[in-house]
Design a protein around this motif. Structure first.
Motif, short mmCIF file in Angstrom:
data_model
loop_
_atom_site.label_atom_id
_atom_site.label_comp_id
_atom_site.label_asym_id
_atom_site.label_seq_id
_atom_site.Cartn_x
_atom_site.Cartn_y
_atom_site.Cartn_z
N ILE A 156 58.46 -52.00 -23.17
CA ILE A 156 58.53 -52.62 -24.50
C ILE A 156 57.13 -52.81 -25.05
O ILE A 156 56.85 -52.48 -26.21
N LEU A 157 56.24 -53.31 -24.23
CA LEU A 157 54.86 -53.54 -24.65
C LEU A 157 54.15 -52.24 -25.01
O LEU A 157 53.31 -52.21 -25.91
N SER A 158 54.50 -51.15 -24.34
CA SER A 158 53.82 -49.87 -24.57
C SER A 158 54.08 -49.28 -25.94
O SER A 158 53.40 -48.34 -26.35
N SER A 159 55.05 -49.82 -26.67
CA SER A 159 55.27 -49.32 -28.03
C SER A 159 54.03 -49.53 -28.90
O SER A 159 53.85 -48.86 -29.90
N SER A 160 53.17 -50.45 -28.48
CA SER A 160 51.89 -50.68 -29.16
C SER A 160 50.74 -49.95 -28.48
O SER A 160 49.60 -50.08 -28.89
N GLY A 161 51.03 -49.24 -27.39
CA GLY A 161 50.02 -48.53 -26.61
C GLY A 161 49.84 -49.14 -25.24
O GLY A 161 50.27 -50.27 -25.01
N THR A 162 49.23 -48.40 -24.34
CA THR A 162 49.03 -48.90 -22.98
C THR A 162 47.56 -49.21 -22.68
O THR A 162 47.27 -49.88 -21.69
N ARG A 163 46.65 -48.75 -23.51
CA ARG A 163 45.24 -49.05 -23.28
C ARG A 163 44.98 -50.53 -23.46
O ARG A 163 45.39 -51.12 -24.45
N GLY A 164 44.31 -51.10 -22.51
CA GLY A 164 43.95 -52.51 -22.60
C GLY A 164 45.08 -53.45 -22.21
O GLY A 164 44.93 -54.67 -22.32
N MET A 165 46.20 -52.92 -21.72
CA MET A 165 47.30 -53.77 -21.29
C MET A 165 46.84 -54.59 -20.09
O MET A 165 46.28 -54.05 -19.15
N VAL A 166 47.08 -55.89 -20.14
CA VAL A 166 46.76 -56.76 -19.01
C VAL A 166 48.02 -57.50 -18.60
O VAL A 166 48.98 -57.61 -19.37
N ALA A 167 48.00 -58.00 -17.40
CA ALA A 167 49.20 -58.62 -16.82
C ALA A 167 49.78 -59.72 -17.70
O ALA A 167 51.00 -59.79 -17.90
N SER A 168 48.94 -60.57 -18.24
CA SER A 168 49.45 -61.69 -19.03
C SER A 168 50.16 -61.24 -20.31
O SER A 168 50.97 -61.99 -20.86
N ASP A 169 49.90 -60.01 -20.75
CA ASP A 169 50.60 -59.49 -21.94
C ASP A 169 52.10 -59.39 -21.71
O ASP A 169 52.89 -59.42 -22.66
N LEU A 170 52.51 -59.25 -20.46
CA LEU A 170 53.93 -59.09 -20.14
C LEU A 170 54.71 -60.40 -20.24
O LEU A 170 55.94 -60.38 -20.43
N LEU A 171 54.05 -61.52 -20.09
CA LEU A 171 54.74 -62.80 -19.94
C LEU A 171 55.71 -63.14 -21.08
O LEU A 171 56.85 -63.51 -20.81
N PRO A 172 55.32 -63.04 -22.36
CA PRO A 172 56.28 -63.39 -23.41
C PRO A 172 57.49 -62.45 -23.44
O PRO A 172 58.60 -62.87 -23.74
N ILE A 173 57.26 -61.20 -23.07
CA ILE A 173 58.35 -60.23 -23.07
C ILE A 173 59.29 -60.51 -21.90
O ILE A 173 60.52 -60.48 -22.05
N ILE A 174 58.73 -60.83 -20.75
CA ILE A 174 59.55 -61.17 -19.59
C ILE A 174 60.41 -62.39 -19.91
O ILE A 174 61.61 -62.41 -19.61
N PHE A 175 59.82 -63.39 -20.55
CA PHE A 175 60.57 -64.59 -20.92
C PHE A 175 61.79 -64.22 -21.76
O PHE A 175 62.90 -64.71 -21.52
N LYS A 176 61.59 -63.36 -22.74
CA LYS A 176 62.71 -62.95 -23.59
C LYS A 176 63.75 -62.15 -22.82
O LYS A 176 64.94 -62.34 -22.99
N LEU A 177 63.29 -61.25 -21.95
CA LEU A 177 64.22 -60.43 -21.18
C LEU A 177 65.11 -61.26 -20.27
O LEU A 177 66.32 -61.05 -20.22
N VAL A 178 64.53 -62.18 -19.53
CA VAL A 178 65.33 -62.93 -18.58
C VAL A 178 66.19 -63.99 -19.24
O VAL A 178 67.11 -64.52 -18.63
N ASN A 179 65.90 -64.28 -20.48
CA ASN A 179 66.71 -65.25 -21.23
C ASN A 179 67.62 -64.56 -22.24
O ASN A 179 68.22 -65.21 -23.08
N CYS A 180 67.70 -63.24 -22.15
CA CYS A 180 68.57 -62.45 -23.05
C CYS A 180 68.29 -62.75 -24.50
O CYS A 180 69.18 -62.78 -25.34
N ASN A 181 67.03 -62.99 -24.82
CA ASN A 181 66.63 -63.32 -26.19
C ASN A 181 65.62 -62.29 -26.64
O ASN A 181 64.43 -62.46 -26.48
N ARG A 182 66.12 -61.23 -27.22
CA ARG A 182 65.22 -60.14 -27.63
C ARG A 182 64.71 -60.30 -29.07
O ARG A 182 63.90 -59.54 -29.52
N SER A 183 65.20 -61.28 -29.76
CA SER A 183 64.72 -61.47 -31.14
C SER A 183 63.39 -62.17 -31.13
O SER A 183 63.02 -62.87 -30.20
N SER A 184 62.64 -62.01 -32.22
CA SER A 184 61.31 -62.61 -32.29
C SER A 184 61.37 -64.06 -32.41
O SER A 184 61.62 -64.91 -32.88
#
Length: 184
Positions: A156-184
Motif C-alpha cells: 500500500i505504501l509503495s503506491s507513493s514509491g519505495t525509495r526512502g521507505m522506513v519502518a515507521s512509515d508502515l505503522l499507520p497503515i498496519i493500524f488500519k489493516l488490523v482494524n479493518c479501517n481502510r478509509s482515511s
C-alpha cells in the motif's frame, strides 16, 4: 542442498548475552527469535516447538552452516530444513517470504516489495507477529498473518514509491489493516 546438518564451532558469545539467552532457552513460553538471538541459536542449536525464528538468507545460512548461495538456490528447502532442525515455525524473510513449520506445512507470503529491505523492517514484522501471538493465534497462523499484514502495508505504501521507505512509515497503515479501517 546438503542432506546433513553439521554444526561447526563458532566464536564465543559475550557471557552476559549467553546467560540471558540460556535463561530464555529454558523458558517454556512461546517466543520469537530474530537478529542476535539467531546468532546465539546458531552457536547453541536446539529444537523448540513453541518458537518462531525469523531469519533472512544470511542468518539462515549461518543456522544451516551453508553458504548463502545454497540457501538462495532453494529457499523453500532451506525453510523446511530450518523447521526440521530447530522446530516450531520458520519465517524465511525475503522476496516471497516462506513460512514453514515442523509438521511440514508451508505458506508463501507473496506480498511486500523492495522497500522492506531497510533497517527496522524485521523489528516491525516481529512486533506484528508478536501481537498475533498475544491474541492467542497459533504460532503458525500468527507468523502467516504477520507476514501478510507487513507485506500488504508495504505494498500500500509503495503506491507513493519505495525509495526512502522506513519502518515507521508502515505503522499507520498496519493500524488500519488490523482494524479493518481502510478509509482515511
Amino acid at each position: 542442498m546438503g542432506q546433513y546438518y553439521h554444526h561447526r564451532a563458532r566464536p564465543r558469545t559475550k557471557s552476559w548475552v549467553k546467560k540471558i539467552m540460556l535463561r530464555i532457552k529454558k523458558s517454556h513460553k512461546t517466543s520469537l527469535w530474530d537478529a542476535d538471538a539467531l546468532t546465539f541459536l546458531a552457536n547453541n542449536p536446539n529444537i523448540r516447538m513453541n518458537r518462531i525464528i525469523t531469519p533472512h538468507s544470511g542468518e539462515a545460512a549461518k543456522l544451516l552452516n551453508l553458504p548463502i548461495s545454497e540457501v538462495e538456490k532453494d529457499r523453500l528447502q532451506a525453510a523446511k530444513l530450518l523447521a526440521k532442525y530447530y522446530g516450531g515455525v520458520v519465517v524465511l524473510k525475503g522476496s516471497g517470504t516462506i513460512i514453514a513449520n515442523h509438521s511440514g506445512e508451508v505458506a508463501i507470503a507473496d506480498v511486500g516489495n523492495v522497500g522492506l529491505a531497510t533497517g527496522g523492517m524485521g523489528d516491525i514484522l516481529s512486533g506484528i507477529i508478536g501481537s498475533f501471538l498475544g491474541q492467542q493465534f497459533s504460532i503458525y497462523k500468527a507468523a502467516i498473518l504477520g507476514c501478510i499484514v507487513h507485506g500488504v502495508a508495504a505494498d500500500i505504501l509503495s503506491s507513493s514509491g519505495t525509495r526512502g521507505m522506513v519502518a515507521s512509515d508502515l505503522l499507520p497503515i498496519i493500524f488500519k489493516l488490523v482494524n479493518c479501517n481502510r478509509s482515511s
